[in-house]
Write an enzyme that holds these catalytic residues in place. Structure first.
Site: not given
Length: 377
Positions: A266, A293, A310
């Site tokens: 990520c 994250h 995202d």
């Protein structure tokens, strides 16, 4: 104040960092949702009541709340008339207690997850370090014209624009009053392209010697001079059990290098995608969640708000994904752009009281002062 002076600008704004707002209103379940229902909209540092919003709607909800409060305060009197004096005494005591400070809203200490002093200090140090490094060393790279040119060379922009135009025409055909524009659909196309065609996720590298499956080891390898040149945070050791070879997986923090490697987890995904958004022309910012994250936010000019994006999940405008979908216990979420650093935690949660109870690594005042100091530089 607002109803007495409905056309004065200062009464149309609620500063999110205001101590009274953050400690008295944010922890109350449904309070922020109620403000949105009244007509308030989310700005960068304030909730804003726009000029075109309905004052009548605001007044109606205010009156409903006042009526509900009045009926609840009258409940002890109703009990008294029913003849239960013991209950009345108890109810009246509760009804006339002074407002509790914010600390008393938290669950008893024995009900909270135990966090050692060392863990709290480590988290505080991590937050402070991130505030400094992400702002000074990362997001400013997104503004480098030569790096943006490299990103644009990798993006099939014309193709994405054509797809966006077609989908916009379809959407406006179905709903002519939709508050969307071509940029909104271009963002969705960019997300899909990035996820499906450009970047790929890495858990285990295939062995570069025999092609077999590798296993990440806990021991990190030493970075080379070239690794350090590209801001490598660490070099993972992906060990091949078939040929006993150590495969190096440098975790690059430089978005320019990520245009070449096009892989990672990520951190790499959000880093490179935020660069791509800036290269295309979007106002974009890098969002860091201290519970491990990261993602991107993009400003929508048609909707006049920041949209959660995202790239790992190919999702847009689903801010409750992490708390409601993944079950994450959120505490600190910070957004970084070329213009400012913003604490955006509250838009990613509908459990503000629980979030507030976990924000113990450093005081709210210290966090605000640190962010304000960065924004003044």
């Amino acid at each position: 104040n607002f109803f007495r002076n409905p056309y004065e600008e200062k009464y149309r704004f609620i500063r999110i960092g205001n101590p009274a707002f953050s400690t008295r209103l944010l922890p109350v379940r449904g309070a922020v949702e109620c403000l949105f229902e009244m007509g308030f909209q989310e700005g960068e540092t304030h909730l804003v009541f726009p000029k075109e919003a309905s004052i009548e709607q605001l007044r109606k909800i205010r009156d409903l709340i006042a009526g509900e409060r009045s009926s609840r305060l009258n409940e002890p009197n109703e009990i008294h008339r029913s003849g239960s004096s013991e209950t009345v005494t108890s109810s009246q005591t509760v009804a006339h207690q002074p407002s509790r400070p914010a600390d008393s809203l938290l669950p008893p200490a024995h009900q909270q997850p135990e966090t050692s002093l060392v863990q709290s200090l480590e988290m505080a140090a991590n937050i402070m370090k991130t505030l400094q490094t992400k702002f000074e060393q990362l997001v400013l790279m997104y503004e480098n014209p030569s790096i943006q040119e490299k990103a644009l060379a990798s993006i099939p922009l014309q193709q994405l624009k054509e797809k966006a135009q077609k989908k916009l025409a379809q959407a406006t055909g179905l709903d002519k009053g939709a508050h969307v524009n071509e940029e909104d659909f271009l963002l969705l196309e960019l997300l899909e392209w990035f996820k499906n065609d450009f970047f790929h996720w890495v858990n285990n590298l295939p062995c570069s010697r025999c092609g077999g499956q590798t296993e990440p080891k806990n021991d990190y390898l030493l970075p080379t001079d070239d690794d350090l040149r590209w801001n490598v945070s660490r070099v993972e050791n992906h060990y091949c059990n078939q040929c006993q070879f150590c495969n190096r997986f440098p975790r690059y923090n430089n978005p320019e290098k990520l245009l070449e490697t096009r892989c990672g987890r990520c951190g790499e995904w959000a880093n490179c995608f935020t660069l791509c958004c800036r290269a295309v022309g979007f106002e974009a910012r890098y969002v860091w969640d201290c519970t491990d994250h990261v993602w991107t936010e993009v400003y929508s000019s048609s909707q006049k708000r920041w949209l959660h994006c995202d790239p790992c999940e190919n999702v847009c405008d689903k801010p409750l994904l992490y708390e409601a979908g993944w079950g994450k216990k959120l505490s600190y979420i910070i957004a970084f752009s070329k213009d400012e650093v913003v604490d955006v935690t509250w838009r990613y949660s509908c459990k503000h009281e629980e979030v507030l109870s976990r924000r113990t690594a450093l005081s709210e005042a210290t966090l605000r002062e640190t962010i304000n100091a960065l924004n003044r530089t």
